[in-house]
Design a protein around this motif. Structure first.
Motif, PDB file in Angstrom:
ATOM      1  N   GLY C  36      -2.991  12.581  -3.796  1.00 18.96           N
ATOM      2  CA  GLY C  36      -2.932  11.343  -4.547  1.00 18.96           C
ATOM      3  C   GLY C  36      -1.940  10.337  -4.003  1.00 18.96           C
ATOM      4  N   ALA C  37      -0.916  10.790  -3.253  1.00 22.21           N
ATOM      5  CA  ALA C  37       0.052   9.838  -2.723  1.00 22.21           C
ATOM      6  C   ALA C  37      -0.496   9.238  -1.444  1.00 22.21           C
ATOM      7  CB  ALA C  37       1.386  10.523  -2.470  1.00 22.21           C
ATOM      8  N   GLN C  38      -1.140   8.111  -1.550  1.00 23.59           N
ATOM      9  CA  GLN C  38      -1.788   7.517  -0.384  1.00 23.59           C
ATOM     10  C   GLN C  38      -0.774   6.789   0.477  1.00 23.59           C
ATOM     11  OE1 GLN C  38      -5.288   5.394  -1.366  1.00 23.59           O
ATOM     12  NE2 GLN C  38      -5.506   4.492   0.650  1.00 23.59           N
ATOM     13  N   ALA C  39      -0.741   7.113   1.745  1.00 21.37           N
ATOM     14  CA  ALA C  39       0.184   6.441   2.657  1.00 21.37           C
ATOM     15  C   ALA C  39      -0.419   5.122   3.099  1.00 21.37           C
ATOM     16  CB  ALA C  39       0.458   7.329   3.859  1.00 21.37           C
ATOM     17  N   GLU C  40       0.289   4.029   2.810  1.00 22.56           N
ATOM     18  CA  GLU C  40      -0.221   2.716   3.167  1.00 22.56           C
ATOM     19  C   GLU C  40       0.430   2.256   4.469  1.00 22.56           C
ATOM     20  OE1 GLU C  40      -2.472   0.884   1.851  1.00 22.56           O
ATOM     21  OE2 GLU C  40      -2.803   1.643  -0.185  1.00 22.56           O
ATOM     22  N   GLY C 213      18.057  -3.232   5.182  1.00 22.20           N
ATOM     23  CA  GLY C 213      16.822  -3.963   4.903  1.00 22.20           C
ATOM     24  C   GLY C 213      15.737  -3.113   4.276  1.00 22.20           C
ATOM     25  N   PRO C 214      14.618  -3.731   3.939  1.00 19.68           N
ATOM     26  CA  PRO C 214      13.518  -3.032   3.268  1.00 19.68           C
ATOM     27  C   PRO C 214      12.859  -1.961   4.137  1.00 19.68           C
ATOM     28  CG  PRO C 214      12.896  -5.295   3.791  1.00 19.68           C
ATOM     29  CD  PRO C 214      14.355  -5.173   4.058  1.00 19.68           C
ATOM     30  N   PHE C 215      13.094  -2.007   5.462  1.00 22.33           N
ATOM     31  CA  PHE C 215      12.488  -0.995   6.331  1.00 22.33           C
ATOM     32  C   PHE C 215      13.548  -0.371   7.222  1.00 22.33           C
ATOM     33  CE2 PHE C 215       8.979  -3.883   5.405  1.00 22.33           C
ATOM     34  CZ  PHE C 215       7.984  -2.991   5.037  1.00 22.33           C
ATOM     35  N   LYS C 216      13.237   0.791   7.739  1.00 20.49           N
ATOM     36  CA  LYS C 216      14.085   1.385   8.780  1.00 20.49           C
ATOM     37  C   LYS C 216      13.218   1.744   9.977  1.00 20.49           C
ATOM     38  CE  LYS C 216      13.863   5.785   6.407  1.00 20.49           C
ATOM     39  NZ  LYS C 216      14.426   6.617   5.371  1.00 20.49           N
ATOM     40  N   ALA C 240       5.176  -3.191  -0.121  1.00 25.86           N
ATOM     41  CA  ALA C 240       3.943  -2.491  -0.484  1.00 25.86           C
ATOM     42  C   ALA C 240       3.563  -1.433   0.545  1.00 25.86           C
ATOM     43  CB  ALA C 240       2.803  -3.498  -0.642  1.00 25.86           C
ATOM     44  N   TRP C 241       4.283  -1.371   1.658  1.00 24.98           N
ATOM     45  CA  TRP C 241       3.829  -0.517   2.770  1.00 24.98           C
ATOM     46  C   TRP C 241       4.770   0.636   3.037  1.00 24.98           C
ATOM     47  CZ3 TRP C 241      -0.746  -2.383   3.107  1.00 24.98           C
ATOM     48  CH2 TRP C 241      -0.943  -3.750   2.855  1.00 24.98           C
ATOM     49  N   ASP C 242       4.220   1.820   3.186  1.00 28.91           N
ATOM     50  CA  ASP C 242       5.029   2.974   3.566  1.00 28.91           C
ATOM     51  C   ASP C 242       5.418   2.872   5.027  1.00 28.91           C
ATOM     52  OD1 ASP C 242       4.771   4.502   1.080  1.00 28.91           O
ATOM     53  OD2 ASP C 242       2.646   4.447   1.616  1.00 28.91           O
ATOM     54  N   LYS C 545       1.298  -8.937   1.187  1.00 26.94           N
ATOM     55  CA  LYS C 545       0.991  -8.224  -0.057  1.00 26.94           C
ATOM     56  C   LYS C 545      -0.489  -7.881  -0.115  1.00 26.94           C
ATOM     57  CE  LYS C 545       5.077  -8.861  -1.981  1.00 26.94           C
ATOM     58  NZ  LYS C 545       5.727 -10.082  -2.429  1.00 26.94           N
ATOM     59  N   PRO C 546      -0.806  -6.723  -0.636  1.00 28.19           N
ATOM     60  CA  PRO C 546      -2.228  -6.451  -0.901  1.00 28.19           C
ATOM     61  C   PRO C 546      -2.659  -7.196  -2.166  1.00 28.19           C
ATOM     62  CG  PRO C 546      -0.875  -4.515  -1.383  1.00 28.19           C
ATOM     63  CD  PRO C 546       0.061  -5.615  -1.019  1.00 28.19           C
ATOM     64  N   VAL C 547      -3.871  -7.708  -2.203  1.00 30.79           N
ATOM     65  CA  VAL C 547      -4.363  -8.351  -3.424  1.00 30.79           C
ATOM     66  C   VAL C 547      -5.539  -7.550  -3.951  1.00 30.79           C
ATOM     67  CG1 VAL C 547      -3.618 -10.697  -2.945  1.00 30.79           C
ATOM     68  CG2 VAL C 547      -5.777  -9.886  -2.021  1.00 30.79           C
ATOM     69  N   ASN C 548      -5.730  -7.625  -5.260  1.00 30.57           N
ATOM     70  CA  ASN C 548      -6.823  -6.840  -5.848  1.00 30.57           C
ATOM     71  C   ASN C 548      -8.108  -7.647  -5.896  1.00 30.57           C
ATOM     72  OD1 ASN C 548      -5.120  -4.641  -6.335  1.00 30.57           O
ATOM     73  ND2 ASN C 548      -4.291  -5.714  -8.120  1.00 30.57           N
TER      74      ASN C 548
END
Lengths: 325, 300, 548
Positions: C36-40, C213-216, C240-242, C545-548
């Motif tokens: 269930g943990a989808q890697a984005e 920062g938000p990423f490493k 939003a991204w792994d 960002k992903p949009v729905n």
């Protein structure tokens, strides 16, 4: 033999030296790398400081002597742009280019030899003529244009193959290679095909010429008269003799494949050393350009040497020491 | 090369025999015809094109990127469309052919002259001169042509003259090596010895006796090299060095249109590409047949 | 032929549907496997690659772009390049030469340590100590006369003279972590006394230095990819991204092809000529926004000038009427529409009107070839003259094509114009050697305000003040110089903006520089994503960002 090797080595050193001088003068004539590298916001003081940091404020001969002194100790300098040893930077990219070049060469042989033999054995047939005409087109298609067409057809229209980049790689003996993964292989097909086309045409022509000559030789006639099956004649007796010049020429052409990879790598965004060269020329990253050319010429010379030595080993009539040039 | 020069039949002049053998291949004839047409078009370009594509005053960006067959603001039809500057592609291609062929022919001729003189002198005098010259040739040939041209042009900058210079520099060594090869063979022959014994001047022996007998392989190499030079110029333009943008060669036209290929404006790069292909194929067809005709070993 | 290409396009679109379906299926499979943990993962194809991951090595667009994912600055900038809080929650000018930054609490480095003011002091110390840096960030720190940390979350910065750009300049460099042995290091203007070894560029490339920062950084293969993963301890909004993969694809056509074939999710700098196609593609979206970059024509003001013929040795560019005529001869709308494919806007000055210090009153010079001819006749050139325009051919969007179009317009009012295009290094060298009477170039205002272009392009060259660095033709307007100098010492934002507007007006009304257009930056990405266009032209994964 030893004398010959030493003389060749001396020539190689001279070649490398002359080339380094030319590149130094050339890049010096083009411009100051700092102009491109520096932020436009920088003021005059910062420009001067950056120029001094890279040692570009010193006279050219002094820069060259410094380079020479380091080069003798195996240090080809640090990239102005990437702040890492130029040689490391290139060696990082070398496996990608090498892999591509080898793959392209194999393609050229496995496509070119059968086609060339067919054309040589059946010079009057339509198929034979078609192969020869096709090889003329192969010679004539400009490399970059042909690459773009490959992308158009196989990546965009058909969607079968990726359009560029290297894809997944795995480590093999410390080098990262593509050919062991499906993804990597699929990324390699188009650029390899692009690089191979010219050489395939060359192989077709060499093989055809060889086949036509060999077909008239006495031993073939003799074998035929003896009732050896045509298949055996072609595959065993003729092929062996045809392959010698083909392999020799291809060996010599390997260097030019690596050089031409510049174009292929640009079109297909292949992260090899050819692309690095183009980028480095644009940015006037002199240490990288010098190191690249040194390496390429070195490979070139090495291949020539190996081919010469191998040739003399194969063919006792050729005696290296007697050869001029 | 084997010294098996075939005995000539008396009834046949060499030229006629040559023409007959050349015409044995229909394909080569087609190539020759195409080549003649292309050369004529290039030579008479200003007379047959509706526009001078090198004169910015005759271009209008409002006519830019029109598809083939569009009528423009100048009162003539753009049969092959226009590029982004409003340049008529048909005119552009014909002028481009002119530049490409000019660059190819010019660089080949000069490289041929330089290379063959150097090679001939080296072979004739031998000794130290020869080893020095051939060392330089080897040095030159140990650099891949495309890299040398690339670096040279990065240094020299853009311009038709600069491209020609770069192409001469990368080509001359081929000729030097080719002619030296055949001259070495010829030098051994009796007629040169005889000429020398007659105490003819060096120059006379060189140019009246040695050179004509070394020409055939040179001509073949030169024909193929013209095609090579044209392709190399196109590649260099693609890589961003080469002729100036306001005077595009075929290679530059393709490179400029390369960016439009995927966007549907195919005519900008497809038509000059086809023109380039036809030109190179024609030259290669002719060169190919020349090689077959001149190669004594394949003569029946 | 056309039919074939249309068929091709349709075939490709159909192929895309198939590919998408496969992608969805694969995605579903991964979901099942991972419980269930989808890697984005977001994959971005970029036109240029950073020269190093060291945030202080090279002041260059791609480097600064990548830096922002890992190393943050005290002050951040939003999409319109307005300042907003970053690692500092707030800042203010205590007096004309003293600035106080209140640092954010609870910020952690990815190795678990706390972020403090000492890290900022360490960064200020390190910036001048990057070995072999080809373009140093010292230009953004040299105003700092002193920096002190009275407590772990307050930073006091002093300047020698009033300097309003401190917060702006503090938004340009990323903060790195101070090592254990530098916790007591003091800032010194002429070099901090640090006994240890300064961090090396290689350490950053190898990911040995941590950020906030938000990423490493996960993996960095030069020329191939930069792989970033989400920083789970990030203080701000989680992206939003792994995982984010940056892939340099420098040739434009393969970059587009990679997007079309689904190899990458997003690309920067899609070539202008492909935008129409991309927009009409049902599976692709394009976002675009005005950048901070202006394309302009510079005119040599020396008595003797190399690129003019037919003027009896005079330099016509010294005559304001000629400069005005040249500006009027150009149809900017046509260039924007035909050459720039709509991704540009005609320019009235050196910075878009929405940005700081740009004068909203200035209007784009109208296309008026007749007026231009009249002005030329008045100036004594009824038959025009001959002119060479210098231009780089690989530096700005369609640079040499724009120059060609300008040459067309000049030729039409009687000035027979040719183009001298060269690669950037050659162009810069010749420009600096005053080898061009007129040249085309661009200027991006890294600081986002009018002082940047005015100081470099229009101010009278003056080494001591860093004025006119890119003004080789030595255009000089004492009135403008005065206004600019005053603005650069006015800490009050409102007053400074007024002064900058007046300065801009002064240059433009004198036709000291001919602005052509502002570049518009496009991005293309697959449907299902959104991105707010940025004036600084950066592609920042945390804002995709992903949009729905």
């Amino acid at each position: 033999m030893l004398v010959y090797l030493i003389r060749r080595l001396g020539q190689a050193m001279l070649t490398l030296f002359v080339m380094a001088v030319l590149v130094f003068i050339g890049i010096y004539a083009v411009g100051n790398p700092i102009d491109v590298l520096i932020s436009p916001d920088a003021d005059q003081a910062e420009i001067a400081a950056a120029t001094a940091r890279l040692g570009l404020d010193r006279p050219l001969w002094e820069q060259f002597l410094t380079f020479l002194g380091n080069a003798v100790q195996g240090d080809l300098g640090r990239s102005f742009v990437h702040n890492m040893p130029a040689l490391d930077l290139i060696l990082d990219r070398l496996p990608a280019t090498f892999e591509l070049a080898v793959f392209a060469m194999l393609l050229a042989v496995f496509l070119g030899v059968p086609l060339g033999m067919w054309a040589g054995l059946h010079p009057e047939k339509l198929s034979g003529r078609a192969i020869m005409t096709g090889s003329i087109f192969g010679f004539s298609l400009p490399n970059f244009w042909q690459g773009m067409m490959l992308i158009m057809i196989f990546a965009v229209i058909l969607g079968w193959l990726p359009s560029g980049g290297r894809g997944e790689t795995v480590e093999l003996l410390g080098f990262r290679v593509s050919f062991l993964t499906l993804d990597g292989l699929s990324h390699m097909i188009l650029p390899a095909l692009n690089l191979a086309l010219f050489k395939t045409s060359l192989v077709i022509r060499l093989t055809r010429a060889g086949t036509r000559e060999v077909a008239l030789m006495d031993y073939v006639k003799f074998a035929r008269a003896k009732g050896v099956s045509p298949r055996r004649i072609v595959l065993v007796h003729m092929l062996k003799n045809i392959l010698i010049p083909v392999v020799t020429v291809l060996g010599l052409e390997f260097g030019s494949v690596i050089a031409f990879a510049v174009v292929t790598e640009t079109v297909f965004a292949w992260p090899g050393m050819g692309k690095l060269l183009i980028d480095s020329i644009v940015l006037l990253d002199r240490p990288v350009v010098v190191a690249y050319l040194m390496l390429t010429v070195f490979i070139f010379i090495l291949i020539n040497l190996v081919v010469d030595v191998a040739y003399s080993a194969l063919d006792p009539r050729v005696r290296l020491a007697d050869r001029q040039g | 090369m084997s010294a098996a020069s075939t005995p000539r039949r008396r009834a046949d002049s060499p030229a006629a025999r040559f023409a007959r053998e050349f015409a044995e291949s229909k394909l080569a004839l087609v190539g020759l015809l195409g080549f003649v047409v292309i050369v004529l078009a290039a030579v008479f370009a200003p007379l047959i094109t509706p526009q001078n594509p090198y004169d910015l005053g005759q271009l209008d960006i409002m006519d830019g990127r029109l598809p083939p067959g569009s009528a423009g603001g100048w009162g003539f039809t753009y049969w092959l469309g226009t590029d982004d500057q409003g340049r008529d592609m048909l005119s552009g291609i014909i002028y481009g052919l002119r530049t490409s062929l000019g660059v190819g022919a010019m660089s080949t001729v000069v490289a041929l002259l330089v290379g063959s003189s150097v090679g001939l002198l080296a072979a004739y005098y031998g000794g130290r001169v020869e080893s020095l010259v051939m060392r330089v040739v080897d040095l030159q040939l140990s650099f891949p042509a495309i890299l040398v041209a690339l670096i040279l042009l990065a240094v020299l900058g853009r311009g038709v003259d600069k491209v020609v210079i770069a192409l001469i520099i990368v080509q001359w060594a081929y000729y030097a090596r080719t002619i030296r090869g055949s001259a070495l063979v010829e030098r051994q022959k009796e007629y040169i010895e005889a000429a020398r014994c007659l105490a003819l001047g060096d120059r006379r022996v060189l140019f009246r006796h040695l050179l004509p007998n070394c020409l055939p392989p040179l001509i073949v190499v030169a024909t193929v090299q013209v095609a090579h030079a044209i392709a190399l110029e196109a590649t260099l333009s693609f890589l961003g060095v080469g002729v100036p943008v306001t005077e595009p060669s075929l290679g530059l036209l393709i490179a400029e249109g390369y960016g439009y290929l995927l966007s549907g404006d195919y005519w900008i790069s497809v038509y000059p590409g086809v023109a380039l292909l036809i030109a190179i194929v024609c030259i290669n067809l002719v060169g190919d047949q020349l090689r077959d005709v001149m190669n004594p070993r394949l003569r029946r | 032929m056309l039919g074939m290409f249309q068929a091709v396009w349709h075939a490709r679109e159909n192929g895309m549907t198939g590919r998408l379906a496969t992608a969805l299926l694969t995605g579903a499979a991964i979901t099942v496997l991972a419980g269930g943990a989808q890697a984005e993962t977001l994959t971005i194809g970029t036109a240029a690659e950073p020269s190093a991951l060291d945030p202080h090595f090279h002041n260059l667009g791609p480097n600064n772009e990548t830096r922002r994912h890992i190393f943050q600055s005290l002050v951040d900038t939003d999409a319109a390049q307005r300042l907003e809080p970053g690692l500092a929650e707030s800042w203010k000018a205590v007096d004309d030469t003293t600035w106080e930054f209140k640092l954010r609490k609870g910020v952690k480095w990815t190795d678990g340590k706390d972020f403090t003011a000492q890290d900022v002091i360490w960064t200020l110390c390190r910036i001048p100590n990057v070995k072999d840096s080809p373009s140093s960030f010292t230009i953004y720190t040299k105003a700092v006369a002193d920096a002190q940390a009275p407590d772990p979350h307050t930073l006091i910065v002093k300047t020698d003279s009033p300097y309003p750009l401190v917060p702006t300049e503090f938004s340009t460099w990323g903060v790195i972590q101070a090592p254990e042995d530098a916790q007591d290091l003091k800032f010194k203007k002429d070099g901090c006394e640090y006994a240890g070894e300064w961090p090396k560029t290689e350490d950053f490339n190898a990911g040995k230095q941590v950020g906030t920062g938000p990423f490493k950084l996960e993996r960095y293969t030069k020329g191939d990819r930069i792989v970033l993963s989400r920083n789970e301890t990030y203080w701000g909004e989680q992206p939003a991204w792994d995982e984010v993969v940056f892939r340099p694809i420098t040739s434009p056509a393969p970059r587009v092809a990679a997007l079309l074939s689904g190899d990458v999710d997003m690309i920067d700098s899609p070539p202008i000529q492909d935008l129409e196609r991309l927009r009409s593609d049902a599976s692709i979206e394009v976002a675009q926004g005005l950048s901070n970059r202006v394309i302009y024509l510079h005119m040599d003001q020396h008595d003797e000038t190399p690129g003019v013929k037919g003027t009896d040795g005079k330099n016509p560019m010294q005559d304001k009427r000629v400069r005005e005529a040249l500006s009027k001869a150009i149809n900017r709308e046509a260039i924007v529409e035909r050459i720039m494919g709509g991704v540009a806007e005609p320019a009235a000055q050196l910075l878009p009107e929405s940005m700081f210090g740009s004068d909203p009153e200035l209007k784009v010079t109208a296309y008026d070839p007749e007026g231009a001819k009249k002005l030329l006749a008045e100036a004594g050139y009824p038959d025009g003259f001959e002119l060479v325009i210098g231009t780089p051919n690989d530096r700005y969007m369609n640079d040499e094509k724009v120059a060609q179009a300008v040459a067309q317009f000049f030729t039409r009012v009687g000035i027979k114009t040719s183009i001298d295009a060269s690669t950037a290094p050659v162009f810069f060298k010749r420009r600096n050697a005053v080898d061009f009477t007129m040249y085309l170039a661009g200027w991006g205002a890294a600081t986002g305000e009018m002082s940047s272009p005015l100081k470099s392009l229009a101010a009278t060259p003056d080494k001591s003040r860093g004025y006119g660095t890119t003004n080789p033709g030595e255009y000089s307007n004492p009135e403008m110089d005065k206004l600019l100098t005053e603005a650069l010492q006015t800490v009050d934002d409102e007053k400074r903006e007024e002064l900058l507007r007046a300065a801009s007006r002064t240059v433009m009304n004198d036709y000291g520089i001919i602005p052509l257009h502002y570049e518009v930056t496009p991005w293309a990405f697959r449907k299902g994503l959104s991105y707010e266009p940025r004036a600084d032209q950066y592609t920042l994964a945390m804002y995709v960002k992903p949009v729905n």
